[in-house]
Design an enzyme around this catalytic site. Sequence first.
Site, PDB file in Angstrom:
ATOM      1  N   ASN A   1      -1.474  18.420 -20.380  1.00 58.17           N
ATOM      2  CA  ASN A   1      -1.531  17.366 -21.464  1.00 58.17           C
ATOM      3  C   ASN A   1      -1.579  18.121 -22.781  1.00 58.17           C
ATOM      4  O   ASN A   1      -2.419  17.373 -23.811  1.00 58.17           O
ATOM      5  CB  ASN A   1      -2.887  16.689 -21.121  1.00 58.17           C
ATOM      6  CG  ASN A   1      -2.741  15.857 -19.910  1.00 58.17           C
ATOM      7  OD1 ASN A   1      -1.901  14.984 -19.866  1.00 58.17           O
ATOM      8  ND2 ASN A   1      -3.564  15.794 -18.904  1.00 58.17           N
TER       9      ASN A   1
ATOM     10  N   ARG B   1       0.875  -1.183  -0.079  1.00 63.46           N
ATOM     11  CA  ARG B   1       0.056   0.037   0.135  1.00 63.46           C
ATOM     12  C   ARG B   1       0.671   1.449   0.160  1.00 63.46           C
ATOM     13  O   ARG B   1       0.375   2.239   0.496  1.00 63.46           O
ATOM     14  CB  ARG B   1      -1.126  -0.149   1.334  1.00 63.46           C
ATOM     15  CG  ARG B   1      -2.032  -1.032   0.989  1.00 63.46           C
ATOM     16  CD  ARG B   1      -3.119  -0.997   2.070  1.00 63.46           C
ATOM     17  NE  ARG B   1      -4.183  -1.939   1.958  1.00 63.46           N
ATOM     18  CZ  ARG B   1      -4.116  -3.134   2.777  1.00 63.46           C
ATOM     19  NH1 ARG B   1      -3.204  -3.371   3.562  1.00 63.46           N
ATOM     20  NH2 ARG B   1      -5.153  -4.028   2.519  1.00 63.46           N
TER      21      ARG B   1
ATOM     22  N   HIS C   1       6.837   8.498 -27.839  1.00 58.25           N
ATOM     23  CA  HIS C   1       5.797   9.378 -27.079  1.00 58.25           C
ATOM     24  C   HIS C   1       6.061  10.967 -27.424  1.00 58.25           C
ATOM     25  O   HIS C   1       4.957  11.668 -27.557  1.00 58.25           O
ATOM     26  CB  HIS C   1       6.113   9.037 -25.473  1.00 58.25           C
ATOM     27  CG  HIS C   1       4.904   9.987 -24.737  1.00 58.25           C
ATOM     28  ND1 HIS C   1       3.667   9.960 -24.814  1.00 58.25           N
ATOM     29  CD2 HIS C   1       4.998  10.929 -23.803  1.00 58.25           C
ATOM     30  CE1 HIS C   1       3.279  10.813 -23.986  1.00 58.25           C
ATOM     31  NE2 HIS C   1       4.068  11.532 -23.318  1.00 58.25           N
TER      32      HIS C   1
END
Length: 369
Positions: A245, A121, A266
């Site tokens: 973005n 976690r 990318h």
Amino acid sequence: MTTVHVPLDDRAYDVRIGPGLLSRAGAEIAHLLKRPRVWIVTEQTVAELHLASLQDGLSVEGISSEALILPPGEGTKSWPFLMQTVEWLLDERVERNDMVIAFGGGVIGDLVGFAAAILRRGVRFVQVPTSLLAQVDSSVGGKTGINAPQGKNLIGAFHQPSLVLADIEVLGTLTQRDFLAGYGEVVKYGGLGDGVFFEWLEVNGPALAAGDMALREEAVRRSVQMKADIVVRDETEQGDRALLNLGHTFGHALEAATGYSDRLLHGEGVAIGCALAFETSARLGLISQESPSRFRAHLAAMGMKKDLSDIPGDLPDTAGLITLMGQDKKVEQGKLRFILARAIGDAFVADDVDMGVVRSVLADALAGR
């Protein structure tokens, strides 16, 4: 060495930028460790070039290390290698207070950051980015994840690193194509929020690409500072962070269309996507008609891909690209969110874009192939 601080309360960390940081890695990391041992996840190309330097830099400070070496390439950012990474860290008995090092480009940083986020976690990790793209973008801000067949970065978590070490000397071992792909993210920052930086890149970009270390350090610093400022305002992308973005809605669709392969890296997709975003903005009357041409002219001056015609092989038709764009993370209530611009250096989030205009931009770009 330059330091950019990312002040996120108890998740705050520094981004160190400069030459020779691999050899100083132990000194930089030692104060973060509960015990003098770390676990490095990297990929084959980076390991052959730089792993020994990193491990030597750690051992100088008495820090031992184990390394997992994965295959290079976008295909590594997937379920099988996430499972391999997590199970290796469990086999190594990595504890919650231990430190994992993500040593590589954006693929390794995203994958290892996600593994660290879900292991027990949440375990701590350090980003040691080795590509320009990773140094200026993916290593900063805490976005981690993997790709799915349905789209890019659709599975992941926000998990901030404890430290980022961006050694600009390692950029000298990148191929020209990989360096320029990373530059696609650099020029994105000029396009989205700093017209003065874009002008600086127009003047200094060629020398920067040719290897000027001082210019490279300044480009990384300015990019990281801009991203850090936005992340602090909006850590989990509820508003302003979406500006980062710019070019990605188009770019991610193009990456999916090319199978996340070497046909289109990318950063190349981002650069072409930025050009398409400026073209869309111009056709909507938001930006001058000259701006898309100016942006493409800079990409051309840098020797970069700038149009769909620069992508080898077949591409889907307009409808197919629109369908791929619909898998973008920025879709809300079934509607695409675009990052558009009022000027180079003045981007904004747009929710109600006329898709007819988007279709015409893509149709014309495809016709140009």
